[in-house]
Design a protein around this motif. Structure first.
Motif, PDB file in Angstrom:
ATOM      1  N   LYS A  34      36.093  41.716  33.684  1.00  0.00           N
ATOM      2  CA  LYS A  34      37.005  40.555  33.675  1.00  0.00           C
ATOM      3  C   LYS A  34      36.194  39.284  33.973  1.00  0.00           C
ATOM      4  CE  LYS A  34      40.715  43.666  34.767  1.00  0.00           C
ATOM      5  NZ  LYS A  34      42.029  43.915  35.311  1.00  0.00           N
ATOM      6  N   HIS A  93      44.331  43.088  25.885  1.00  0.00           N
ATOM      7  CA  HIS A  93      44.448  43.456  27.297  1.00  0.00           C
ATOM      8  C   HIS A  93      45.707  42.798  27.869  1.00  0.00           C
ATOM      9  CE1 HIS A  93      43.731  43.548  31.590  1.00  0.00           C
ATOM     10  NE2 HIS A  93      42.959  44.597  31.353  1.00  0.00           N
ATOM     11  N   GLU A 109      47.409  51.182  29.290  1.00  0.00           N
ATOM     12  CA  GLU A 109      47.289  50.490  30.567  1.00  0.00           C
ATOM     13  C   GLU A 109      48.647  49.923  30.993  1.00  0.00           C
ATOM     14  OE1 GLU A 109      42.993  49.276  31.396  1.00  0.00           O
ATOM     15  OE2 GLU A 109      43.904  47.629  30.312  1.00  0.00           O
ATOM     16  N   ILE A 133      47.830  47.851  36.732  1.00  0.00           N
ATOM     17  CA  ILE A 133      46.555  47.128  36.642  1.00  0.00           C
ATOM     18  C   ILE A 133      46.331  46.258  37.864  1.00  0.00           C
ATOM     19  CG2 ILE A 133      45.247  45.405  35.329  1.00  0.00           C
ATOM     20  CD1 ILE A 133      46.602  46.436  32.810  1.00  0.00           C
ATOM     21  N   GLY A 134      45.236  46.529  38.544  1.00  0.00           N
ATOM     22  CA  GLY A 134      44.845  45.710  39.694  1.00  0.00           C
ATOM     23  C   GLY A 134      45.767  45.815  40.897  1.00  0.00           C
ATOM     24  N   SER A 164      44.084  50.827  37.907  1.00  0.00           N
ATOM     25  CA  SER A 164      43.742  51.295  39.255  1.00  0.00           C
ATOM     26  C   SER A 164      43.053  52.671  39.257  1.00  0.00           C
ATOM     27  CB  SER A 164      44.990  51.328  40.140  1.00  0.00           C
ATOM     28  OG  SER A 164      45.520  50.026  40.257  1.00  0.00           O
ATOM     29  N   LEU A 203      39.473  53.038  31.020  1.00  0.00           N
ATOM     30  CA  LEU A 203      39.089  51.624  31.020  1.00  0.00           C
ATOM     31  C   LEU A 203      39.257  51.176  32.470  1.00  0.00           C
ATOM     32  CD1 LEU A 203      38.279  49.045  29.547  1.00  0.00           C
ATOM     33  CD2 LEU A 203      40.645  48.701  28.885  1.00  0.00           C
ATOM     34  N   GLY A 241      38.751  48.581  35.696  1.00  0.00           N
ATOM     35  CA  GLY A 241      38.599  47.203  36.147  1.00  0.00           C
ATOM     36  C   GLY A 241      37.897  47.133  37.487  1.00  0.00           C
ATOM     37  N   SER A 242      38.674  46.915  38.550  1.00  0.00           N
ATOM     38  CA  SER A 242      38.114  46.690  39.899  1.00  0.00           C
ATOM     39  C   SER A 242      37.017  47.671  40.297  1.00  0.00           C
ATOM     40  CB  SER A 242      39.218  46.757  40.959  1.00  0.00           C
ATOM     41  OG  SER A 242      40.424  46.312  40.437  1.00  0.00           O
TER      42      SER A 242
HETATM   43  P1  PGA Z   1      42.019  47.876  37.297  1.00  0.00           P
HETATM   44  O1  PGA Z   1      41.965  47.159  35.867  1.00  0.00           O
HETATM   45  O2  PGA Z   1      41.168  49.116  37.193  1.00  0.00           O
HETATM   46  O3  PGA Z   1      41.473  46.861  38.257  1.00  0.00           O
HETATM   47  O4  PGA Z   1      43.444  48.222  37.555  1.00  0.00           O
HETATM   48  C1  PGA Z   1      42.029  47.889  34.683  1.00  0.00           C
HETATM   49  C2  PGA Z   1      42.024  46.978  33.497  1.00  0.00           C
HETATM   50  O5  PGA Z   1      42.549  45.859  33.590  1.00  0.00           O
HETATM   51  O6  PGA Z   1      41.472  47.327  32.440  1.00  0.00           O
END
Ligand code: PGA
Length: 241
Positions: free
Chosen positions: A9, A95, A162, A167-168, A203, A220, A222-223
């Motif tokens: 990101k 996304h 997703e 997410i996040g 997550s 996929l 993110g954090s």
């Molecule tokens: P996250 O993000 O693992 O931080 O939840 C995933 C993404 O946005 O692809």
């Protein structure tokens, strides 16, 4: 194809990217040899550096977004041919942050998928429902609509399920929730393309990856991907082939 991708990101400086690459390679080449693909998507300014640093490692480097027109008066946008110049291997399209913060529509996303695929760059199409849509029983309907972006595409495409609410947030979907939608995606995508992989994102940590590695073709991330050690463990967990 099993594939685990890091989505940085709008995080990491030039220095941070280099440190990540160095540490991740160290883990990757010292540890168990992976038979699946792994990759990372840094911010635009660092793609070239990451391609250079990771040359010969087999690690994919991708972009987090693109614009579908080949060139022209589109201030602030980056075309797929420009990204191709940098040697990218994949591009994340649609996304949930692009859809919800920047207002990208299914129609725009479809054009991007086609532009990437016809330029020989692997599109990673993200689909997912909001919490409100899930609560009102619309999850599969929304996903089906988002999958229309695949129509007319021929090459291999990666689809990442997703759920927006996962997410996040630190609250991943449950295995049952993921399985229901991933199975649905597999069924519906067959109508459009022969060759595809279905990932989960939202997550993900090592535990989640271990739990769902038998129902998805990777993740996929993110954090957790910002930390090379955590990302490496997730890659290992998905590497079941
Ligand atoms: P996250 O993000 O693992 O931080 O939840 C995933 C993404 O946005 O692809």
């Amino acid at each position: 194809m099993i594939i685990t991708l890091a989505n940085f990101k709008m995080n990491k400086t030039l220095y941070d990217n280099k440190v990540w690459a160095e540490k991740f390679c160290e883990l990757l080449f010292k540890g168990r040899k992976l038979s699946s693909k792994v990759g990372c998507a840094p911010s635009f300014p660092y793609i070239k550096t990451m391609k250079d640093v990771l040359i010969g490692t087999g690690i994919y480097v991708g972009a987090q977004n693109m614009y579908f027109e080949p060139k022209g008066a589109f201030t602030g946008e980056v075309s797929i041919s420009q990204l191709k110049d940098l040697g990218i291997d994949f591009v994340i399209i649609g996304h949930s942050e692009r859809r919800h913060i920047f207002g990208e529509t299914d129609e725009l996303i479809k054009k991007k998928v086609h532009s990437a695929a016809s330029n020989g760059i692997l599109p990673v199409l993200c689909v997912g429902e909001t919490l409100e849509q899930r609560k009102s029983g619309k999850t599969l309907e929304i996903i089906e609509k988002q999958l229309e972006a695949l129509e007319g595409a021929k090459n291999h495409i990666v689809i990442a399920y997703e759920p927006v609410w996962a997410i996040g947030t630190g609250i991943p979907a449950t295995k049952e929730q993921i399985k229901e939608v991933v199975d649905f995606i597999r069924e519906k995508s067959k109508k459009y393309i022969k060759d595809f992989s279905v990932l989960y994102g939202g997550s993900i940590d090592e535990k989640v990856a271990e739990e769902i590695s038998d129902i998805c073709d990777g993740g996929l991330v993110g954090s957790a991907s910002l930390d090379p050690q955590k990302f490496y463990k997730i890659c290992l967990a998905f590497d079941t082939v």
